[in-house]
Design an enzyme around this catalytic site. Structure first.
Site, short mmCIF file in Angstrom:
data_model
loop_
_atom_site.label_atom_id
_atom_site.label_comp_id
_atom_site.label_asym_id
_atom_site.label_seq_id
_atom_site.Cartn_x
_atom_site.Cartn_y
_atom_site.Cartn_z
N HIS A 52 29.31 42.82 30.97
CA HIS A 52 28.75 42.78 32.27
C HIS A 52 29.35 43.94 33.03
CE1 HIS A 52 28.90 38.05 31.76
NE2 HIS A 52 27.69 38.60 31.50
N ARG A 56 47.46 29.86 38.10
CA ARG A 56 48.21 28.76 37.28
C ARG A 56 49.33 28.56 38.56
NH1 ARG A 56 49.51 31.21 32.65
NH2 ARG A 56 47.59 30.29 31.53
N GLU A 57 49.70 29.71 38.95
CA GLU A 57 50.77 29.70 40.04
C GLU A 57 50.60 28.95 41.48
OE1 GLU A 57 53.60 31.08 43.27
OE2 GLU A 57 51.51 32.21 42.91
N ALA A 58 49.15 28.99 41.83
CA ALA A 58 48.80 28.28 43.03
C ALA A 58 48.61 26.94 42.74
CB ALA A 58 47.39 29.12 43.46
N GLY A 59 48.46 26.52 41.39
CA GLY A 59 48.31 24.85 41.39
C GLY A 59 46.80 24.77 40.55
N PRO A 65 43.96 26.74 31.35
CA PRO A 65 44.20 26.75 29.92
C PRO A 65 45.06 27.95 29.22
CG PRO A 65 42.07 27.07 30.23
CD PRO A 65 42.66 26.96 31.63
#
Lengths: 616, 369
Positions: free
Chosen positions: A274, A294-297, A301
């Site tokens: 792309h 991930r840190e923001a919630g 995976p």
């Protein structure tokens, strides 16, 4: 009424821009599968052609109008608010800008790849200014389960059935990659009660709408309970998603993965498939973006490998906790297999309507009776050899090819005064085109003009086969009151022979194994010239009898030769050869700018009665 | 004197020679030409061979500015600083940024009022204004002069970085003239990569190959731009990044002949020599569920190449995993299954019922056993 967060409903109507009949059919098949009341495609916008196109609605055929201009299409179908824009890389921008200016069009999917970034950015800015949506460019589009699909999105009917896209589930999905969207729909279908809406924003650096914009739209939709997204290395838009989650703008659970984590082991800068997939800074890497999400919630995976598991866990949790009541399964109607596909799969057969045994244009190289055209050229088959292949279905020897060439050259033109040339000239002077003038000349070819070739072959063959001595043959023909075809010439006689005839005779005697019919015709000539010096075997006669001798050499049976005579094979040589001359006469008249021909009155005998005879 | 190979920070990387005479220049370049160097830049470290140098005459000048044009989704930005010629990040507080929203007419951008007070301010403003028009018109996506100097009454760029949008070639052919997009600095292409690139250039379909580690045991033959990245990711994420031999993809419905040539090139590389410890190698013929590519058709070329390489595949203890979906996938997968039996190479086949990257974990579990 459609809510602002809905781009597509079960009533959505769309235009398709471009020659995309298969995509249109796929949209209609999807509609039918969803049991929509009306087709979603209202018109094809095809600048080259108007009229209509026949497409299937289930088993029935329906007419979909073709309209040459988008603005006109919008005026005719003001209720259609979606444009699926298949215009090419070169024109996609102009078509999109035109659509953005049409008040009734609200959503535009831009399929083309390779649109310049500046144009993409302008399209996005214009859409925003007008309160409209662009999906793409460089995308397959998207699908609203049970309602509407864009073009080729969601793939085959099999895939749509497998992924249960014919009825809405609880998941809102948005990805960068269009190629991966089917995969994602499949994953979602296996892990949850199915997709509600899926959008691929496209792999360019500046897509017309972003992952976040669609997630925020899904967030407002009460039917969507679970958000799933697939991002990609390059750009920083995923950080906005992390911010939106932190700020409480996204409250639904979001399972997301940013692909491109492999970039760290690749040397230098590898451009992935792309255009936008390239990290220009550490913040644009997939690892950094996954970590920020991930840190923001966001549920991120460990790798794509357990993407499906995380989606399933999250879904199960939502079912258990209550917000999701799994969508009920419904049975979609069946859609007949397309004939082409069924045939490819060996499921159907059908008797053919046509047979061809002389040529085949389906392969890499066209063949004439099995001989590839390049070999025809390389081995110098010439026109004679090609006639052998296409008329006789035989690979004829060089002397036979040469003889046919000689015949065609000799026949090519016999002056402007004969019927064919005359007609061509008159038609040309009447201002008719090439084909009309040529045909006007060819139409005179028949029993009296040019027909002597066929006639001579028939007559002499009759004599020879019946075992009639030449004199008996002449007598019999006289008794039957039949003029022997191919005998007689205006000028030439035995003493003053026709050079063309002499040439052919010499060639045949040199190359043919035997010339029985010519010999018989010459014996007949001995009889007829006793009566009158110019009753010689003329050009037409000579061609006719020598062609029969040639066919015998080429091992055609008597029956086959008779069949060819009946079919007019000998006339065919005349038609083909003489067309060269007729076309010459046409060009000659055009070049000379000859005026309309009118026959002089003093050349016509006017013998009209004073009054017609009264009858009855 | 400096290398001219699409990387910056040459001062920092000690690849800049100033104020030299011809003799010094020849010696300096001679020492570096053809040598491998490792460059530290924004995207990490990159190693490559120096092949191109620029020699520029010394131009006496009285002021050095910094001027750059950048583009983001919503706007272009003109950056100007009176302090050019240095690492601009360290003096970023001196940079004036003029934001130009995307739909603005380039002729109406207000530059003069926004520039700081510098010598020859009016000339500089007119220059910036005109240059911005060219930036837009020529489809630049990035343009930086650091420094741009004032010399004899006109502006003189002393060092330039420019990026053009290659997708605009159809509009800019006349403006750009004959232009060749150079390869990024880094490892030179192997003949096989160059061959695949030449195949790619011949077709509307896409064929890409980057060789990462010829001794690697995991080889990817994956359909699709998005899926190919995810397969490579998963190999890395599951901890076998060092064993990953290549990145690559084929997509856009390539012809049977092209997929055959592509597969052959990959198999040649893969089977040059068996693993020194006699361990098996893994070929992952992967892909998502295609939208409209005929799977059976694209597999035809792959099957042909695999068949031709059956002896080498066996000698190299190759194990093949296949996963694919899309139009005609059942027939394509069945053909693959039969191929495995025919050529006697272990071959496992999976369809859309199996998670896309499951074959990666299957292969890696085996490899690490």
């Amino acid at each position: 009424m459609r809510a602002d967060y809905e781009l597509f409903t079960v009533d959505t109507q769309a235009f398709i821009y471009g020659e995309q009949l298969r995509a249109a059919q796929r949209m209609l098949d999807f509609d039918y599968l969803c049991r929509r009341a009306k087709p979603s495609v209202v018109a094809l916008v095809t600048p080259e052609r108007g009229g209509f196109e026949k497409l299937f609605w289930g088993t029935k055929e329906i007419r979909i109008p073709r309209i040459t201009n988008l603005t006109e299409a919008a005026a005719r179908f003001p209720e259609a608010d979606v444009l699926v824009n298949f215009a090419s890389q070169r024109s996609a921008y102009d078509v999109t800008v035109e659509a953005l200016e049409i008040p009734t069009i609200r959503t535009i999917a831009v399929i083309a790849e390779g649109i310049p970034e500046r144009q993409s950015r302008r399209m996005a800015a214009l859409a925003k200014a007008n309160g409209k949506w662009i999906i793409g460019p460089a995308t397959v589009g998207g699908v609203k389960a049970g309602c509407f699909k864009i073009g080729n999105a969601a793939g085959t009917m099999d895939n749509i059935r497998e992924a249960k896209l014919f009825r809405p589930g609880s998941v809102g999905f948005v990805s960068v990659s269009g190629g991966l969207s089917n995969e994602a729909y499949n994953i979602v279908a296996r892990a949850t009660d199915g997709l509600n809406e899926g959008i691929a924003i496209g792999g360019d650096a500046f897509p017309g709408s972003t992952l976040l914009e669609h997630l925020l739209r899904f967030e407002q939709n009460p039917a969507i309970k679970l958000l799933v997204s697939l991002g990609e290395v390059g750009g920083t838009k995923e950080y906005e998603i992390a911010e939106a989650v932190k700020a409480g703008k996204i409250t639904r659970p979001l399972v997301m993965w940013v692909s491109g984590t492999c970039a760290k082991v690749l040397p230098g800068q590898v451009q992935f498939g792309h255009a936008g997939a390239r990290a220009d800074s550490a913040a644009e890497t997939a690892d950094a973006k996954n970590a920020a999400l991930r840190e923001a919630g966001v549920i991120v995976p460990k790798s794509f490998d357990d993407y499906g598991l995380r989606i399933k866990e999250t879904y199960d949790r939502l079912v258990e906790a209550g917000p999701i009541v799994p969508a009920a399964d419904v049975t979609p109607p069946s859609i007949p297999l397309d004939y082409a596909q069924a045939r490819a799969e060996g499921l159907v057969r059908r008797p053919t309507n046509f047979v061809s045994t002389i040529c085949d244009e389906r392969g890499d190289v066209h063949t004439y009776c099995g001989v590839p055209i390049n070999r025809v050229i390389e081995e110098r088959y010439g026109i004679g050899g090609v006639i052998g292949l296409l008329w006789f279905k035989k690979d004829i020897p060089p002397y036979a090819r040469e003889f046919i060439d000689i015949v065609l050259q000799i026949i090519a033109d016999h002056g402007p005064a004969v019927s064919g040339a005359h007609n061509t000239i008159v038609a040309a002077r009447a201002g008719k085109d090439l084909i009309s003038s040529l045909v006007s000349g060819i139409l005179t070819i028949g029993p009296r003009f040019g027909g002597a070739v066929n006639g001579a072959a028939e007559h002499f063959l009759h004599g020879l086969r019946s075992g009639l001595a030449p004199r008996q043959f002449v007598d019999e023909m006289r008794k039957r009151n039949v003029r022997i075809q191919g005998i007689g010439h205006r000028l030439h006689s035995l003493e003053n022979p026709d050079a063309r005839v002499e040439l052919m005779k010499a060639f045949a005697r040199k190359h043919f194994r035997g010339t029985p019919l010519l010999d018989y015709a010459l014996a007949v000539e001995q009889v007829t010239t006793q009566k009158k010096g110019n009753l010689i075997l003329n050009v037409d006669g000579c061609i006719g009898v020598l062609l029969v001798d040639l066919l015998v050499e080429l091992r055609f049976s008597d029956e086959e030769i008779d069949e060819m005579i009946r079919a007019g094979l000998f006339n065919a040589f005349f038609v083909l050869g003489r067309s060269v001359g007729l076309i010459g006469h046409y060009f000659d008249q055009v070049r000379l700018e000859q005026d309309l021909y009118r026959h002089p009155l003093d050349d016509i005998l006017y013998d009209v009665p004073q009054a017609p005879e009264k009858v009855g | 004197m400096k290398p001219d190979q699409l990387f910056g920070k040459r001062g920092k990387n000690k690849l800049l020679l100033l104020d030299a005479d011809l003799q010094a220049a020849v010696a300096w370049i001679g020492e570096r030409m053809g040598k491998e160097v490792t460059i530290e830049g924004a995207g990490g470290k990159t190693t490559g061979v120096l092949t191109h140098f620029l020699i520029e005459p010394f131009a006496p000048h009285d002021a050095e500015y910094y001027l750059a044009f950048t583009s983001s989704r919503d706007a272009d930005t003109i950056h100007f600083s009176p302090q050019g010629g240095v690492d601009i990040e360290s003096v970023w507080n001196t940079v004036v940024s003029i934001e130009v929203p995307v739909l603005t007419d380039p002729a109406k951008v207000e530059v003069l009022a926004k520039l700081p007070n510098v010598p020859h301010k009016e000339t500089v403003a007119a220059f910036v204004q005109a240059l911005y028009g060219i930036y837009v018109d020529y489809h630049f996506t990035y343009l930086e002069f650091n420094p741009i100097a004032f010399s004899h009454g006109r502006l003189l760029p002393l060092d330039t970085v420019a990026k053009l949008d290659d997708t605009a070639a159809f509009q800019c052919a006349d403006k750009w003239g004959p232009i060749e997009f150079p390869r990024p600095f880094g490892r030179p292409m192997t003949p096989e990569e160059a061959y695949v690139e030449s195949l790619d250039a011949k077709t509307g379909a896409s064929l890409k190959l980057t060789l990462l580690n010829p001794d690697g045991r995991v080889w990817l033959l994956v359909a699709g731009g998005g899926a190919s990245v995810i397969y490579a990711d998963t190999v890395v994420d599951l901890g076998l990044g060092r064993g990953l031999a290549n990145y690559g993809e084929y997509s856009g419905d390539p012809s049977t002949e092209l997929t055959y040539e592509y597969t052959k090139t990959l198999l040649d590389l893969m089977t040059r020599k068996p693993d020194p410890h006699g361990r098996p190698k893994y070929l992952l013929i992967g892909g998502g569920i295609a939208n409209f590519t005929d799977v059976a058709k694209t597999f035809t070329g792959i099957i042909q190449a695999l068949e031709e390489h059956k002896d080498k595949l066996r000698k190299n203890h190759v194990k093949i995993y296949v996963r694919r979906g899309g139009p005609n996938y059942k027939e394509g997968l069945e053909n693959m299954r039969r191929l495995g039996e025919r050529i006697g190479v272990p071959l496992e086949v999976y369809g859309p019922e199996t998670h896309m990257t499951r074959i990666v974990s299957l292969a890696l579990e085996e490899a690490q056993r």
